[in-house]
Design a protein around this motif. Structure first.
Motif, PDB file in Angstrom:
ATOM      1  N   GLU A  48       0.590  -1.289   0.207  1.00 26.60           N
ATOM      2  CA  GLU A  48      -0.087   0.111   0.260  1.00 26.60           C
ATOM      3  C   GLU A  48       0.761   1.220  -0.020  1.00 26.60           C
ATOM      4  OE1 GLU A  48      -2.972   1.607   2.971  1.00 26.60           O
ATOM      5  OE2 GLU A  48      -3.632  -0.306   2.450  1.00 26.60           O
ATOM      6  N   THR A  49       1.909   1.316   0.234  1.00 24.43           N
ATOM      7  CA  THR A  49       3.087   2.332   0.526  1.00 24.43           C
ATOM      8  C   THR A  49       3.379   2.710  -0.596  1.00 24.43           C
ATOM      9  OG1 THR A  49       4.520   0.922   1.674  1.00 24.43           O
ATOM     10  CG2 THR A  49       3.186   2.157   3.601  1.00 24.43           C
ATOM     11  N   LEU A  58      -2.701   8.429  -1.459  1.00 21.58           N
ATOM     12  CA  LEU A  58      -3.192   9.358  -1.791  1.00 21.58           C
ATOM     13  C   LEU A  58      -4.734   9.504  -1.479  1.00 21.58           C
ATOM     14  CD1 LEU A  58      -3.152  12.175  -2.554  1.00 21.58           C
ATOM     15  CD2 LEU A  58      -4.250  11.395  -4.997  1.00 21.58           C
ATOM     16  N   GLN A  59      -5.564   8.511  -1.352  1.00 18.26           N
ATOM     17  CA  GLN A  59      -6.617   7.773  -0.639  1.00 18.26           C
ATOM     18  C   GLN A  59      -6.265   7.867   1.008  1.00 18.26           C
ATOM     19  OE1 GLN A  59      -7.667   3.980  -2.684  1.00 18.26           O
ATOM     20  NE2 GLN A  59      -9.005   5.247  -4.092  1.00 18.26           N
ATOM     21  N   ARG A  60      -5.652   7.181   1.103  1.00 19.03           N
ATOM     22  CA  ARG A  60      -5.875   6.682   2.629  1.00 19.03           C
ATOM     23  C   ARG A  60      -4.709   8.332   3.794  1.00 19.03           C
ATOM     24  NH1 ARG A  60      -0.747   3.244   3.225  1.00 19.03           N
ATOM     25  NH2 ARG A  60      -0.401   5.636   5.096  1.00 19.03           N
ATOM     26  N   LEU A  61      -4.577   9.862   2.582  1.00 22.66           N
ATOM     27  CA  LEU A  61      -4.405  10.255   2.853  1.00 22.66           C
ATOM     28  C   LEU A  61      -5.248  11.910   3.057  1.00 22.66           C
ATOM     29  CD1 LEU A  61      -0.634  11.586   1.960  1.00 22.66           C
ATOM     30  CD2 LEU A  61      -1.189  11.672   4.383  1.00 22.66           C
ATOM     31  N   GLU A  83     -11.198  12.820   8.240  1.00 23.82           N
ATOM     32  CA  GLU A  83     -11.227  12.926   9.505  1.00 23.82           C
ATOM     33  C   GLU A  83     -11.279  13.975  10.159  1.00 23.82           C
ATOM     34  OE1 GLU A  83     -10.280   9.845  13.324  1.00 23.82           O
ATOM     35  OE2 GLU A  83     -10.400   9.229  11.404  1.00 23.82           O
ATOM     36  N   LEU A  84      -9.714  14.338  10.052  1.00 19.03           N
ATOM     37  CA  LEU A  84      -8.792  15.953  10.809  1.00 19.03           C
ATOM     38  C   LEU A  84      -9.910  16.784  10.258  1.00 19.03           C
ATOM     39  CD1 LEU A  84      -5.084  15.058  10.329  1.00 19.03           C
ATOM     40  CD2 LEU A  84      -6.842  14.782  12.473  1.00 19.03           C
TER      41      LEU A  84
END
Length: 168
Positions: A6-7, A14-17, A23-24
């Motif tokens: 994934e990394t 990009l999706q994870r970020l 969320e933040l």
């Protein structure tokens, strides 16, 4: 041949970020909602406390719940919530809130959270302080995050200065 992790995959990273950023941003917006509530409640030094009861009531969903006194039934719906703020305007004509230690869990367009709080207020000629926590359920709407429920759990209160003989 190894498969990319994934990394290693820029699209997944990009999706994870984007998810973390969303969320933040939600956490910050919910903290701003709680802050707005406190700011709209506070007053007495340059105008009445709870001055804009309509703006306060609009912080809730139409069927939202508000409870700041476990000895009384919670207010349900914006009209009851609004009327509570009208009562608080006269029963607590001077009040200042702070909140801290927010813990918010976001799940899409819904969230739960707790906040520690301190309120300093004047009532019946005396100065008081109360500490406790708020537990909230929040929903994202077209107008932003709103309270589905906001419940105070008051842990301790003290009289800082008793009223004088003239004030009694």
């Amino acid at each position: 041949m190894t498969t990319p992790t994934e990394t290693d995959d820029p699209t997944l990273r990009l999706q994870r970020l984007e998810q973390r950023l969303a969320e933040l941003e939600s956490v910050r917006a919910i903290e701003a909602l709680a802050s707005r509530y406190h700011t709209l409640c506070d007053g007495g030094w340059a105008g009445p406390s709870h001055a804009d009861v309509d703006a306060l009531a609009d912080l809730w969903l139409p069927d939202g719940v508000y409870s700041i006194n476990a000895a009384r039934p919670p207010c349900r719906g914006r009209e009851e919530i609004r009327e509570q703020f009208v009562r608080l305007r006269s029963s607590m004509p001077w009040i200042l809130h702070t909140f801290t230690n927010s813990e918010i869990d976001v799940d899409g367009d819904r969230a739960t959270g707790t906040f520690k709080g301190i309120a300093y207020y004047r009532r019946d000629g005396g100065s008081h302080v109360v500490v406790g926590s708020y537990a909230g359920r929040f929903v994202r709407t077209g107008e932003g995050w709103r309270f589905a429920s906001w419940v105070a759990d008051l842990a301790h209160g003290s009289v800082l200065t008793p009223p004088t003989a003239e004030e009694r």
